[in-house]
Enzyme design. Structure first.
Site, PDB file in Angstrom:
ATOM      1  N   GLY A 197       0.832  -1.202   0.000  1.00  0.00           N
ATOM      2  CA  GLY A 197       0.000   0.000   0.000  1.00  0.00           C
ATOM      3  C   GLY A 197       0.864   1.248   0.000  1.00  0.00           C
ATOM      4  N   SER A 198       0.310   2.318   0.519  1.00  0.00           N
ATOM      5  CA  SER A 198       1.002   3.611   0.432  1.00  0.00           C
ATOM      6  C   SER A 198       2.045   3.761   1.548  1.00  0.00           C
ATOM      7  CB  SER A 198      -0.032   4.733   0.562  1.00  0.00           C
ATOM      8  OG  SER A 198      -0.702   4.582   1.798  1.00  0.00           O
ATOM      9  N   PRO A 199       3.064   4.592   1.332  1.00  0.00           N
ATOM     10  CA  PRO A 199       4.049   4.848   2.390  1.00  0.00           C
ATOM     11  C   PRO A 199       3.385   5.376   3.667  1.00  0.00           C
ATOM     12  CG  PRO A 199       4.868   5.668   0.287  1.00  0.00           C
ATOM     13  CD  PRO A 199       3.450   5.229   0.062  1.00  0.00           C
ATOM     14  N   GLY A 202       1.930   2.507   5.372  1.00  0.00           N
ATOM     15  CA  GLY A 202       3.065   1.641   5.728  1.00  0.00           C
ATOM     16  C   GLY A 202       3.627   2.030   7.100  1.00  0.00           C
ATOM     17  N   GLU A 219       5.569  -3.253   1.047  1.00  0.00           N
ATOM     18  CA  GLU A 219       5.666  -3.008  -0.397  1.00  0.00           C
ATOM     19  C   GLU A 219       4.924  -1.707  -0.664  1.00  0.00           C
ATOM     20  OE1 GLU A 219       7.262  -4.743  -2.712  1.00  0.00           O
ATOM     21  OE2 GLU A 219       7.860  -6.464  -1.502  1.00  0.00           O
ATOM     22  N   CYS A 253       1.900   0.613  -9.070  1.00  0.00           N
ATOM     23  CA  CYS A 253       2.945   1.097  -8.156  1.00  0.00           C
ATOM     24  C   CYS A 253       4.258   1.365  -8.891  1.00  0.00           C
ATOM     25  CB  CYS A 253       3.167   0.102  -7.025  1.00  0.00           C
ATOM     26  SG  CYS A 253       3.592  -1.541  -7.604  1.00  0.00           S
TER      27      CYS A 253
END
Ligand code: NAD
Length: 478
Positions: A197-199, A202, A219, A253
């Site tokens: 997913g997104s930072p 994360g 990831e 991504c």
């Protein structure tokens, strides 16, 4: 049978977790044959539901059938097949050297399943990004609790059915739902969390994992640049970049987020890309919105977000070279290329995750490299060039999770390459052996002989004998 979160409620999460903890201990002894049987069952059930997946993905964001097969079903089946073919090799303990100071002992690494794992997936490749990690969890001998994305509810429902049909929930269970379900899952002391997913999220996941010192694979995403220089084959690059950018409607991504183009080549590259966009998405001249090869933005929030990125860029002086058309009711955004883009525009400050490609020009390569290095380390970085010197320089002077030279996106197809980011774009790697390793504890085993060993010569009581032994060891081993 599995139940969905909506049916079972949050209490079910803790019950399933407790059941999986028991299963996980049993699975430590699982053989390659048993794991392979599970992988085959998973693949067969996914294939059984293939048409349901195709319908669900069309309902979710009009993903074309061929793209569902090419970018979701096939990669999942290929990962499964590769894991099945290699599992025996991966599971074998790997003998390693033993130093002379431990003369007589032998050493090896044994891969043991980490235990109960949690897989949290995003919406953009909802099938592959649930089942890809699940393949490696099964291969490694783990149990798994899976949380697909709430933004693709039709696809997530089919994922839930596949998992419920193929496995008992005490081994693999699917919990549909949004943040509240993720948050409840993240309370638990998993043995591994695999998050895609997104930072920003994360960081939430890593913080939750820290409470239990749970290991994580993150990831994530970011702004992945593509370099074009004076030697680039522009026609070839345009064909690859347009596909890599607009497949899945730019919601990939590892899509090229923006281009760094040698100034004198910008016009020629853009002309090539315009031709390719027409060829791929407007061959019958009815307009891209009529193309059955072009997906849509996943929801209104993302449609508004991307539309605002374009509006902000135009307001600050960007030019539309092609595209720009939007249809709100359909969440359609035409393939759009922007020039005259600067870092003051929002479009260069966040991952675009949509069909908009900003082009930035440079005069010398050092300047372009500095620009990339001034941003967070990307998940992917692409170089289109015929100059080995320039390719090597870019590889050496930048950092990225992965790189394709003279291509984009396709590095993720190679099972022998680790896939993942670096720092802001991710922690840990997956695919092939690296995926198996993510869900395994690489246990160190040293087998000592019975009786005399070198180490025993250092046991107390300490005295002159030990002093001379230490002196000798320093001389020979240090
Ligand atoms: P997201 O981070 O918003 O959501 C991912 C998952 O996390 C979803 O299942 C969601 O329900 C859950 N979630 C959301 N908020 C949460 C919270 N506060 N606490 C706990 N869980 C929460 O990401 P997304 O929008 O679904 O996906 C897009 C992002 O994923 C992009 O940044 C993209 O680059 C990245 N991505 C990375 C890869 C990769 O392999 N590296 C692949 C696909 C997507």
């Amino acid at each position: 049978m599995n139940t969905t979160y909506a049916e079972a409620g949050i209490a079910a999460i803790t019950d399933v977790f407790a059941a999986q903890q028991k299963t996980a201990i049993r699975l430590r002894k699982s053989t390659a044959d048993e794991r392979i049987a599970k992988l085959k069952k998973l693949a067969a059930t996914i294939e059984k539901y293939e048409s349901a997946f195709i319908e669900a993905m069309y309902a979710d964001f009009r993903k074309p059938r061929q793209e569902v097969i090419a970018t979701e079903i096939l990669p999942t089946l290929m990962d499964t097949r590769h894991a099945i073919s290699n599992l025996r090799k991966w599971m074998k303990p790997k003998r390693v050297g033993t130093p002379a100071s431990l003369f007589g002992a032998s050493s090896y690494v044994q891969y043991e399943p980490k235990g109960v794992s949690l897989i949290i997936a995003p919406w953009n490749y909802p099938i592959y990004l649930v089942f890809g990690p699940l393949v490696y969890a099964i291969a490694a001998g783990c149990t798994a609790m899976v949380k697909p994305s709430e933004l693709t509810p039709n696809t997530s429902a089919v994922i839930g059915r596949v998992i419920a049909e193929a496995f008992g929930k005490e081994e693999i269970a699917c919990f549909e739902g949004g943040v509240e379900v993720s948050t409840a899952l993240l309370e638990l002391p998993f043995n591994h969390i695999f998050f895609t997913g997104s930072p920003a999220i994360g960081k939430v996941v890593m913080q939750a994992a820290a409470k239990h010192l749970t290991s994580v694979t993150l990831e994530l995403g970011g702004k992945s640049p593509a370099f074009i220089d004076e030697s680039t084959d522009l026609k070839d690059a345009a064909e690859k970049l347009v596909w890599g950018k607009f497949v899945n409607n730019g919601q990939t991504c590892v899509a090229p987020d923006y281009l760094l183009v040698k100034r004198e080549r910008q016009e020629a590259l853009i002309n090539e890309m315009k031709n390719v966009i027409e060829k791929y998405y407007n061959a019958d001249r009815q307009g891209v919105e009529c193309s059955s090869s072009y997906a849509r933005i996943v929801n209104d929030r993302h449609f508004q977000r991307i539309s605002q990125l374009i509006a902000d860029a135009l307001e600050k002086g960007a030019h539309i070279e092609t595209g720009g058309k939007t249809i709100a009711e359909e969440r359609f955004i035409a393939p759009t290329i922007l020039t005259n883009v600067t870092t003051h525009m929002k479009i260069m400050q966040e991952e675009i995750f949509g069909p908009v490609l900003p082009v930035i020009t440079y005069d010398n390569l050092g300047e372009a490299i500095d620009f990339v290095n001034s941003m967070e380390k990307p998940l992917a970085l692409y170089v289109f060039s015929k100059s080995n010197e320039k390719i090597n320089r870019i590889l050496q002077e930048t950092s990225a999770g992965g790189t394709c030279v003279n291509d984009c996106v396709v590095h993720l197809v190679n099972h022998d390459l680790p896939f993942g980011g670096v720092n802001n774009s991710g922690i840990g790697k997956t695919h092939g052996f690296y995926g198996f390793e993510a869900f395994s504890n690489t246990r160190a085993v040293l087998r000592q002989r019975v009786g005399f060993t070198t180490v025993k010569t250092l046991y107390p009581p300490y005295g002159e004998k030990i002093d001379s032994m230490l002196k000798m060891m320093r001389r020979f081993f240090a």
